[in-house]
Design an enzyme around this catalytic site. Structure first.
Site, PDB file in Angstrom:
ATOM      1  N   ASP A 365       0.846  -1.188   0.000  1.00  0.00           N
ATOM      2  CA  ASP A 365       0.000   0.000   0.000  1.00  0.00           C
ATOM      3  C   ASP A 365       0.882   1.238   0.000  1.00  0.00           C
ATOM      4  O   ASP A 365       2.085   1.152   0.241  1.00  0.00           O
ATOM      5  CB  ASP A 365      -0.884   0.031   1.252  1.00  0.00           C
ATOM      6  CG  ASP A 365      -2.036  -0.962   1.154  1.00  0.00           C
ATOM      7  OD1 ASP A 365      -2.347  -1.373   0.036  1.00  0.00           O
ATOM      8  OD2 ASP A 365      -2.597  -1.301   2.196  1.00  0.00           O
ATOM      9  N   ASP A 653      -4.416  -2.944   5.060  1.00  0.00           N
ATOM     10  CA  ASP A 653      -4.924  -2.502   6.361  1.00  0.00           C
ATOM     11  C   ASP A 653      -6.446  -2.490   6.435  1.00  0.00           C
ATOM     12  O   ASP A 653      -7.010  -2.306   7.503  1.00  0.00           O
ATOM     13  CB  ASP A 653      -4.404  -1.106   6.702  1.00  0.00           C
ATOM     14  CG  ASP A 653      -4.787  -0.063   5.660  1.00  0.00           C
ATOM     15  OD1 ASP A 653      -5.480  -0.417   4.691  1.00  0.00           O
ATOM     16  OD2 ASP A 653      -4.398   1.110   5.820  1.00  0.00           O
ATOM     17  N   ASP A 657      -8.859  -5.619   1.911  1.00  0.00           N
ATOM     18  CA  ASP A 657      -7.557  -6.215   1.588  1.00  0.00           C
ATOM     19  C   ASP A 657      -7.479  -7.689   1.984  1.00  0.00           C
ATOM     20  O   ASP A 657      -6.531  -8.382   1.618  1.00  0.00           O
ATOM     21  CB  ASP A 657      -6.425  -5.464   2.315  1.00  0.00           C
ATOM     22  CG  ASP A 657      -6.238  -4.056   1.784  1.00  0.00           C
ATOM     23  OD1 ASP A 657      -6.272  -3.889   0.550  1.00  0.00           O
ATOM     24  OD2 ASP A 657      -6.071  -3.129   2.593  1.00  0.00           O
TER      25      ASP A 657
END
Length: 923
Positions: A365, A653, A657
């Site tokens: 990310d 997070d 995901d």
């Protein structure tokens, strides 16, 4: 219509009173077997059973020698020594199992320490889950795990996964009586501990904690504890779900890693070879007895000799079979798990330690991992204002009300001078901006009334709230906030009549500076105006207010960490919902993307989705950035990389995901991520930093090297031990190493060797290597050369000493300077002690060599652990005690002090010769 209330929650005093009355929010762990039972379990090991049989045989031989042959009481020392060795081996195995179990227990308790948003003393704050008490007001957001049972006070589009209790993956929750489902297992306005928020948000009041929760009662029932049947409906479905929950939440120490699979195959091979050696030993000793020397042919002597031969063969199998391998792996993993925690890597599943070392691609990310996740408003462009400051005019009021009411974030104001954000960092940055201008956002929140909400989703990329406004009396206002280009597309007007070209240029400027942008819109509603339908905004007369640019600087340590990973042969791919411009700028700042890469290395979510699987597989290795990514893009990326034989680690997070985290070889959740993401992951990066991911790779690679070093040490000892016992069987009737001596050697190379080499600290030098082939055999060519070469050298050295000792009489080591060889006359007890000591000391010094294997450095240049030197000291003192104190039990004779000096000094040449050789090579 629902009125958002201002809750004060419990005071600190009320929290203590509630905890004293209702207990803590922890589930009672299952009772473990008593320690004595766990210890007895060690005696079920097949090798221990074989040893015990050998010990019983030895007792029988000793009784015969004592009562039948009238030999002295010393004949009982060997069987006593065998059982002492058995107790030592089982005792150490028991101790390390307890130690490993303690590690896992600590890690399993981490779930109770996860922070939960609550309201106490009139302020929103975070407390550990274990500290939740009855009466607490808890704030729920998407992805959160519900910490206790309670009754909802507010809910917005709230859907909860209750599969851990009822098997239902999605249950709608509401405070509106019209939404209540009378057929539901649990009331629609209730939430239960251990379930998860899949969509929406809400607030609830805790009614039960710990064992008194529905989850707690079911788990107690599963464990056979008494539960009041009036308190809970325990059907089989719930109990089965609870059992699955308990199993899922356990951090298993039995996960089969690629390393385990390799070691299993290696163990099978060594076991078969050891059986072959044992068979040859039996044949050799029988040949030696009947055809070499003048031995008694009485049945009593023959029986005793055969039993002793069988015992030596069995002990040789015990020595050769690498039963220390599983312990070495477990110790290395447990040690790494604890140490990695100190570097902000919380390992949730043990196999992840080792798999990280084989990682070839990291899909990361952007926000919080590459950037600081310290959002702050950098610039604003509200087109209807003459300045960036908000005043008391109506337009400023609408902007302030829209920011506060159309938000799920809150501020922890315990320290008003340094408030902290609870919830979404981007939304929190807007509240901090208001706070820094002296605007009390809570007053604005309490003054207005929320009529309807549409939560943010990654698919829509916006959120909306209908509010009964405090600034325009008697009117409802629709507020929308999200990705500027999408919010603008929903609007009919633009405040200040700003052109779309101006807005686009402004967005491009912000995005090229890697800023996150939010667009704002509103509509004052008239009777009959459409607002929200079927999960989207359908209003037809909205006005675009402007843009806010929020800066999130790159973490200072990330460029160096990215460079380290790239140098280690690991590809990095950024997967973000941000625009291509923002993602490209972040990639440039961290050193991942350069002008040479061009736009071919960047792809957007829609372009990504348009590729077929075969097209993606051809292109995926060249991609560096996926911008405007959607939730399932990350999972598809992982699957494509895996089809290209890559070992993939993924960071995430959010709840969205979870599929990618599950699909990856190693899932890395963030410390402030949702419970769903953490549960789907293998490792939690506590500080969210990419540098911590690099350290996890370093630990994984170092762990694999430590296992290789242990194998190198053990198998080298195996080669020398097996061949010297085999050759000794053909050279004479006495075994060069007795049963108890071989058991001590086994303890050194298995248990102590595993402890010493498993505790070695990681080396940054491993980050200069390329990723290892996951399917490659664990014994490399250099290892095989050392095992056969060094093991063969030790064997030849011992054979030479064995031959000399059998053909001359040696009373001290200096006799070797002027000895004359004659006929074979066997080994004297002192000669056998010398041979045993030479064997142990040469291999002890060799353990230092294995520490520096393939490092290219001197042993004295390497960082060591105190555990390594502690083990060396234990072996050192143990050998002295065995020879000088417990000599009767180990068939030894106390040695002269000069012989001690000679053997210890000369055997150390094993280390010095290696150091000299590497010095010459380096020169």
């Amino acid at each position: 219509m629902q009125q958002k209330q201002h809750y004060t929650g419990l005071t600190d005093k009320e929290v203590l009173e509630s905890r004293a009355k209702h207990g803590v929010n922890i589930l009672t762990p299952p009772e473990k077997e008593p320690l004595w039972k766990q210890f007895l379990e060690k005696f079920k090991d097949p090798l221990i059973i074989i040893l015990m049989i050998a010990g019983i045989l030895s007792i029988g031989i000793s009784f015969y020698e004592y009562f039948g042959l009238h030999e002295g009481g010393a004949v009982f020392f060997e069987p006593i020594g065998i059982f002492v060795a058995i107790l030592l081996a089982t005792g150490l195995a028991f101790y390390f199992e307890l130690k490993a179990d303690k590690e896992f227990t600590i890690l399993n308790q981490v779930n109770d320490d996860e922070p939960v948003e609550v309201i106490r003393n009139g302020n929103a704050t975070k407390v550990p889950k274990r500290d939740i008490v009855v009466g607490d007001i808890v704030i729920l957001s998407t992805g959160a795990e519900i910490p206790a049972d309670g009754v909802l006070l507010e809910s917005v589009s709230l859907n909860v996964d209750e599969s851990t209790l009822t098997g239902e993956p999605l249950c709608h929750k509401s405070v509106c009586e019209g939404d209540f489902d009378n057929d539901a297992t649990y009331p629609t306005n209730s939430v239960k501990k251990g379930t998860k928020v899949m969509e929406g948000h809400g607030i609830f009041c805790v009614t039960e904690v710990g064992d008194n929760t529905e989850n707690g009662k079911i788990l107690l029932s599963v464990l056979g504890k008494k539960v009041d049947s009036n308190d809970t409906n325990l059907d089989e479905r719930k109990i089965e779900a609870a059992q699955k929950l308990a199993e899922k939440n356990e951090i298993s120490s039995s996960v089969k890693t690629p390393l385990n699979e390799q070691l299993d195959g290696l163990s099978d091979l060594i076991t078969k070879l050891s059986y072959g050696f044992a068979a040859f030993v039996i044949i050799g000793r029988l040949i030696a007895y009947f055809f070499i020397g003048d031995n008694s042919l009485e049945w009593a002597h023959i029986t005793a000799y055969v039993l002793q031969t069988l015992m030596i063969a069995v002990t040789l199998i015990v020595v050769a079979v690498p039963e220390g391998l599983p312990m070495a792996v477990t110790l290395s993993l447990a040690y790494s798990m604890r140490r990695m925690l100190k570097t902000n890597n919380l390992v949730r599943k043990m196999h992840a330690c080792e798999t990280m070392g084989a990682t070839t691609v990291i899909c990361t990310d952007k926000t919080g991992t590459l950037t600081q996740n310290q959002m702050s408003v950098n610039d604003i462009k509200f087109y209807g204002l003459n300045s960036q400051m908000l005043g008391a005019d109506k337009k400023s009021g609408i902007i302030k009300e829209g920011i506060v009411l159309n938000s799920t974030a809150t501020l922890d104001l315990k320290n008003p001078s340094r408030p902290s954000v609870l919830g979404n960092p981007t939304e929190g940055a807007l509240l901090l901006w208001l706070h820094n201008m002296g605007i009390n956002y809570m007053k604005l929140k309490d003054a207005a009334e929320v009529v309807e909400e549409l939560p943010f989703s990654t698919e829509r990329k916006y959120m909306a709230t209908v509010v009964k406004s405090a600034f325009i009396q008697g009117k409802n206002i629709l507020y929308v906030k999200g990705a500027p280009e999408i919010v603008r597309s929903l609007c009919k007007h633009v405040d200040g009549d700003v052109s779309d070209d101006t807005i686009t240029r402004q967005l491009t400027e912000y995005q090229n500076k890697a800023m996150r942008t939010l667009g704002f819109a509103y509509q004052v509603l008239e009777n009959g105006d459409k607002t929200i339908e079927n999960g989207k905004v359908v209003a037809e007369n909205m006005t675009f207010l402007g843009i806010v640019a929020i800066a999130d600087p790159v973490r200072k340590d990330v460029p160096a960490a990215v460079k380290e990973c790239i140098n280690a042969g690991i590809d990095i791919k950024i997967v973000t919902g941000d625009t291509p411009g923002t993602a490209k700028e972040i990639g440039r700042q961290i050193g991942l993307w350069t002008v040479k890469d061009g736009d071919e290395a960047i792809i957007t979510g829609p372009e990504f989705a348009a590729l077929s699987d075969s097209e993606l597989d051809k292109k995926v290795l060249g991609l560096k950035i996926i911008a405007r990514a959607r939730p399932m893009d990350k999972k598809r990326l992982v699957e494509s990389l895996q089809r290209n034989s890559q070992v993939v680690a993924v960071t995430g997070d959010g709840t969205n995901d979870a599929p990618a985290l599950k699909a990856a070889h190693v899932g890395l959740s963030m410390g402030d991520g949702t419970s769903v993401a953490k549960e789907a992951s293998d490792i939690t990066i506590i500080d969210n930093s990419f540098s911590s991911i690099g350290r996890a790779v370093m630990w994984g690679r170092s762990l694999y090297q430590n296992i290789q070093r242990f194998l190198l040490f053990q198998l080298t000892v195996n080669v020398a031990a097996c061949f010297i016992v085999l050759v000794g069987a053909f050279m004479g009737t006495e075994s060069p190493l007795t049963v108890t001596q071989m058991l001590w050697v086994n303890l050194i190379m298995d248990t102590f060797g595993a402890m010493a080499l498993a505790s070695l600290p990681p080396s940054r030098s491993v980050m200069c290597d390329k990723p290892r082939n996951r399917k490659a055999f664990i014994l490399t060519k250099p290892m095989m050369k050392d095992i056969l070469g060094v093991g063969g050298f030790f064997f030849l050295l011992l054979v030479i000493f064995l031959y000399i000792f059998q053909h001359t009489e040696i009373t001290q080591m200096t006799d070797l300077l002027h000895c004359q060889l004659g006929e074979a006359n066997g080994l004297s007890p002192y000669e056998q002690t010398l041979l045993f000591s030479i064997f142990v000391w040469t291999h002890l010094w060799y353990m230092f060599n294995t520490r520096s294997f393939e490092t290219g450095k001197s042993f004295f240049q390497l960082k060591m652990s105190k555990e390594f030197f502690t083990i060396v000291a234990i072996i050192f003192m143990g050998q002295i005690i065995i020879v000088e104190v417990l000599f009767d039990f180990f068939n030894c004779t106390p040695m002269k002090f000069l012989d001690w000096i000679i053997i210890v000094v000369l055997s150390s040449f094993v280390l010095w010769i290696r150091e000299l050789w590497h010095f010459i090579v380096r020169r």
